[in-house]
Design a protein around this motif. Structure first.
Motif, PDB file in Angstrom:
ATOM      1  N   LEU A  29       0.830  -1.208   0.000  1.00 41.13           N
ATOM      2  CA  LEU A  29       0.000   0.000   0.000  1.00 41.13           C
ATOM      3  C   LEU A  29       0.858   1.248   0.000  1.00 41.13           C
ATOM      4  O   LEU A  29       1.935   1.293   0.606  1.00 41.13           O
ATOM      5  N   HIS A  30       0.366   2.256  -0.686  1.00 38.92           N
ATOM      6  CA  HIS A  30       0.932   3.591  -0.567  1.00 38.92           C
ATOM      7  C   HIS A  30      -0.205   4.589  -0.635  1.00 38.92           C
ATOM      8  O   HIS A  30      -1.168   4.404  -1.384  1.00 38.92           O
ATOM      9  N   ALA A  31      -0.102   5.652   0.175  1.00 39.94           N
ATOM     10  CA  ALA A  31      -1.113   6.704   0.162  1.00 39.94           C
ATOM     11  C   ALA A  31      -0.432   8.039   0.409  1.00 39.94           C
ATOM     12  O   ALA A  31       0.551   8.129   1.143  1.00 39.94           O
ATOM     13  N   ARG A  32      -0.960   9.085  -0.224  1.00 37.86           N
ATOM     14  CA  ARG A  32      -0.449  10.450  -0.051  1.00 37.86           C
ATOM     15  C   ARG A  32      -1.555  11.435  -0.401  1.00 37.86           C
ATOM     16  O   ARG A  32      -2.468  11.121  -1.170  1.00 37.86           O
ATOM     17  N   ARG A  33      -1.460  12.623   0.159  1.00 39.78           N
ATOM     18  CA  ARG A  33      -2.375  13.676  -0.252  1.00 39.78           C
ATOM     19  C   ARG A  33      -2.006  14.160  -1.644  1.00 39.78           C
ATOM     20  O   ARG A  33      -0.837  14.121  -2.030  1.00 39.78           O
ATOM     21  N   CYS A  34      -2.991  14.636  -2.375  1.00 37.99           N
ATOM     22  CA  CYS A  34      -2.741  15.124  -3.737  1.00 37.99           C
ATOM     23  C   CYS A  34      -2.237  16.565  -3.694  1.00 37.99           C
ATOM     24  O   CYS A  34      -2.798  17.482  -4.291  1.00 37.99           O
ATOM     25  N   THR A  35      -1.164  16.763  -2.945  1.00 37.39           N
ATOM     26  CA  THR A  35      -0.475  18.040  -2.856  1.00 37.39           C
ATOM     27  C   THR A  35       1.013  17.747  -2.915  1.00 37.39           C
ATOM     28  O   THR A  35       1.436  16.601  -2.948  1.00 37.39           O
TER      29      THR A  35
END
Length: 307
Positions: A29-35
């Motif tokens: 899994l990887h997750a990040r804000r779209c900023t």
């Protein structure tokens, strides 16, 4: 619900690992804000993984770039005979009579119901070269698309020593046989990393990849995906939008998505799994994808005013 910095991130990653273990699958899994700023959640997120039908998102965006450049007319219509198409449980291959559709409607069917036939027709119009060029331009060094669904099905028939796609999938679903097929190996099939997929989604959502018109088209189509049993299941709220693309083949179950809460930064999340069992339906793994995404997105949620 907001996390408390590094401690919250590490705790979230540990909880996600436990979710995968409880479901009897290996998970990435990887997750990040779209900023451009902010923390990331990563559970082996830079490992190479099999994309399965997630490759269709890359093809979709390459198609939209052709539209932007004037190389393709999105309204051009093609007549397609289902019996000539790549097999699949949804879309054109499930029909009985010839259909005439525009290219953009083929793209919509490819994304919303993961239409294999539409994907291969569209790949024939776009070609692998522009997909590879898109990947290279965005610096996605671990990502590649080696062919369409028809190519993947031919490799499955070969690897399982069967005579049809249906027989190949039946063989893969037999838990008494431990198949080692190229479709399960990111060295031989279309592949990426969870981190590269969230980087791609962030660039897409920022408007850096396509024109404003085509960016909005991609977002609107992804929000219409019909499969609500993975990431979307984690956010059953009418005000939350999930724009995603699933991918499934044999023991592989994936989804990449952007989760949008009102008044908050969108969060890109990519979840890839490989199950220990080969059953065609494994709701516990689908639920694990949802729960892992929920944990990651919850930790990364931030109001628009914070950055």
């Amino acid at each position: 619900m907001l996390g408390d910095g590094l401690t919250g991130v590490r705790a979230a990653e540990q909880r996600i690992r436990a979710v995968f273990a409880d479901a009897g699958c290996t998970g990435w899994l990887h997750a990040r804000r779209c900023t451009d700023a902010g923390a990331e959640i990563s559970v082996d997120g830079r490992d190479r993984v099999v994309t399965a039908s997630v490759y269709k998102l890359l093809l979709f965006v390459a198609f939209c770039r052709h539209v932007d450049a004037g190389r393709i007319d999105a309204t051009e219509r093609l007549t397609i005979l289902p019996s000539d198409c790549t097999p699949g449980p949804t879309g054109i291959a499930a029909l009985h009579d010839s259909v005439t559709m525009s290219l953009r409607d083929l793209a919509t069917s490819m994304m919303t119901v993961s239409d294999n036939a539409a994907a291969d027709v569209l790949l024939g119009q776009v070609g692998l070269g522009p997909v590879a060029a898109l990947i290279d331009e965005l610096g996605l060094a671990e990502t590649r698309v080696v062919g369409g669904t028809a190519d993947q099905h031919r490799s499955l028939v070969r690897d399982t020593d069967t005579h049809s796609t249906a027989a190949a999938f039946a063989a893969l679903a037999d838990n008494d046989d431990a198949w080692s097929v190229s479709a399960y190996d990111p060295s031989y099939t279309s592949a990426s990393t969870p981190e590269e997929m969230t980087r791609f989604l962030r660039a897409l959502w920022s408007g850096a990849v396509l024109s404003p018109e085509q960016t909005e088209f991609v977002k609107s189509v992804m929000r219409k995906q019909v499969w609500a049993h993975r990431i979307a299941a984690a956010f059953p709220h009418s005000t939350v939008r999930v724009a995603g693309k699933t991918g499934t083949i044999g023991v592989i179950r994936n989804e990449v998505a952007v989760v949008e809460f009102p008044g908050e930064y969108p969060v890109a999340v990519a979840v890839f799994t490989r199950a220990a069992r080969a059953d065609p339906n494994l709701p516990v793994v689908d639920a694990a994808i949802a729960e892992a995404a929920r944990i990651a997105v919850t930790e990364l949620r931030r109001p628009l005013s914070e950055e």
